[in-house]
Design an enzyme around this catalytic site. Sequence first.
Site, mmCIF file in Angstrom:
data_model
loop_
_atom_site.group_PDB
_atom_site.id
_atom_site.type_symbol
_atom_site.label_atom_id
_atom_site.label_comp_id
_atom_site.label_asym_id
_atom_site.label_seq_id
_atom_site.Cartn_x
_atom_site.Cartn_y
_atom_site.Cartn_z
ATOM 1 C CB SER A 1 81.661 28.699 15.053
ATOM 2 O OG SER A 1 81.325 29.973 15.555
ATOM 3 C CG HIS B 1 80.054 25.920 17.826
ATOM 4 N ND1 HIS B 1 80.214 24.992 18.838
ATOM 5 C CD2 HIS B 1 80.672 27.048 18.258
ATOM 6 C CE1 HIS B 1 80.903 25.533 19.830
ATOM 7 N NE2 HIS B 1 81.183 26.791 19.518
ATOM 8 C CG ASP C 1 80.754 30.461 19.429
ATOM 9 O OD1 ASP C 1 81.094 29.617 20.285
ATOM 10 O OD2 ASP C 1 81.152 30.446 18.249
ATOM 11 C CG MET D 1 80.494 34.871 23.330
ATOM 12 S SD MET D 1 81.950 35.605 22.573
ATOM 13 C CE MET D 1 82.423 34.314 21.418
ATOM 14 C CG HIS E 1 80.836 27.322 23.264
ATOM 15 N ND1 HIS E 1 81.998 27.752 22.662
ATOM 16 C CD2 HIS E 1 81.133 27.193 24.589
ATOM 17 C CE1 HIS E 1 82.947 27.873 23.577
ATOM 18 N NE2 HIS E 1 82.449 27.554 24.752
ATOM 19 C CG MET F 1 82.032 30.908 25.722
ATOM 20 S SD MET F 1 82.725 31.422 24.138
ATOM 21 C CE MET F 1 81.319 31.081 23.078
ATOM 22 C CG MET G 1 87.224 26.562 25.249
ATOM 23 S SD MET G 1 86.187 26.752 23.777
ATOM 24 C CE MET G 1 86.887 28.205 22.986
ATOM 25 C CG ASP H 1 85.087 26.418 19.820
ATOM 26 O OD1 ASP H 1 85.424 27.009 18.777
ATOM 27 O OD2 ASP H 1 84.181 26.829 20.580
HETATM 28 C C1 DX5 Z 1 85.535 31.398 20.481
HETATM 29 C C2 DX5 Z 1 84.347 30.612 20.028
HETATM 30 C C3 DX5 Z 1 84.591 29.814 18.825
HETATM 31 C C4 DX5 Z 1 84.904 30.631 17.595
HETATM 32 C C5 DX5 Z 1 85.747 29.796 16.697
HETATM 33 O O1 DX5 Z 1 85.329 31.900 21.744
HETATM 34 O O2 DX5 Z 1 83.924 29.723 21.064
HETATM 35 O O3 DX5 Z 1 83.522 28.923 18.574
HETATM 36 O O4 DX5 Z 1 83.773 31.024 16.879
HETATM 37 O O5 DX5 Z 1 86.185 30.600 15.655
HETATM 38 P P1 DX5 Z 1 87.540 30.252 14.892
HETATM 39 O O6 DX5 Z 1 87.347 28.931 14.238
HETATM 40 O O7 DX5 Z 1 87.667 31.377 13.933
HETATM 41 O O8 DX5 Z 1 88.633 30.244 15.918
HETATM 42 ZN ZN ZN Z 2 82.521 28.129 20.482
#
Ligand code: DX5
Ligand code: ZN
Length: 219
Positions: A8, A31, A33, A35, A64, A66, A135, A173
């Site tokens: 990620s 990956h 993220d 948000m 991903h 969110m 998750m 994840d």
């Molecule tokens: C959290 C994200 C993850 C995050 C993982 O909400 O979906 O993808 O980046 O980061 P680490 O590996 O540091 O937990």
């Molecule tokens: Zn993620």
Amino acid sequence: MGIQITPSVLNADLSRLADEVARIPSADWVHVDVMDGHFVPNLTLGLPVVEALARHSELPLDCHLMIEDPDRWAPAYAEAGAGSVTFHLEAAAAPVKLARDLRAQGARASMALRPATPVEAAAHVLGELDMLLVMTVEPGFGGQKFLDLCLPKIRRARELVSAQGLELWLQVDGGISAETVERCAEAGADVFVAGSAVYSADDPDAVVGELRRLAEKSA
Ligand code: DX5
Ligand code: ZN
């Protein structure tokens, strides 16, 4: 397919995204993220950045989402060139239709579950998916501690997938590192997201290799 590692970039240097992706050449995916500040209490990046990264990344993008209302917004990420698009079950109004829409746009369709959502809630959708994301932290931030209580859930998810005779990938994840990856692989996960473990290292690609070796050993 075997074990896959998908770093990620959340904790990478976001001002140099394409360069950061170039530092993990042995990864299977990158990956991303997304948000929205509503589904999770954090705001990261969206469609224009994903479109730009898709043009400059050698690796396929694993987005991903969110976000609220993925039914409306997720297909655009597939159209933007993401190879895999993950929406959250908790946010989707019509998950089966959404999975079909994603596949129709040429992406792999994937669905995520927050730690408190039981896998049974996903059982009726599994046949429409290419990947299920369990998750292993509360979504929203990188660098959180792995939640051990998710391990039985990974195991249960693998059982459900096998019982239905499906081929889908099982992704984990959150808090994945050399300390936790083996337990997840042993429980049945085969796609591993790792953010801070990879990008806090001087040689991120070496961490990708190490995670892969540990996961393959325990799978
Ligand atoms: C959290 C994200 C993850 C995050 C993982 O909400 O979906 O993808 O980046 O980061 P680490 O590996 O540091 O937990
Ligand atoms: Zn993620």
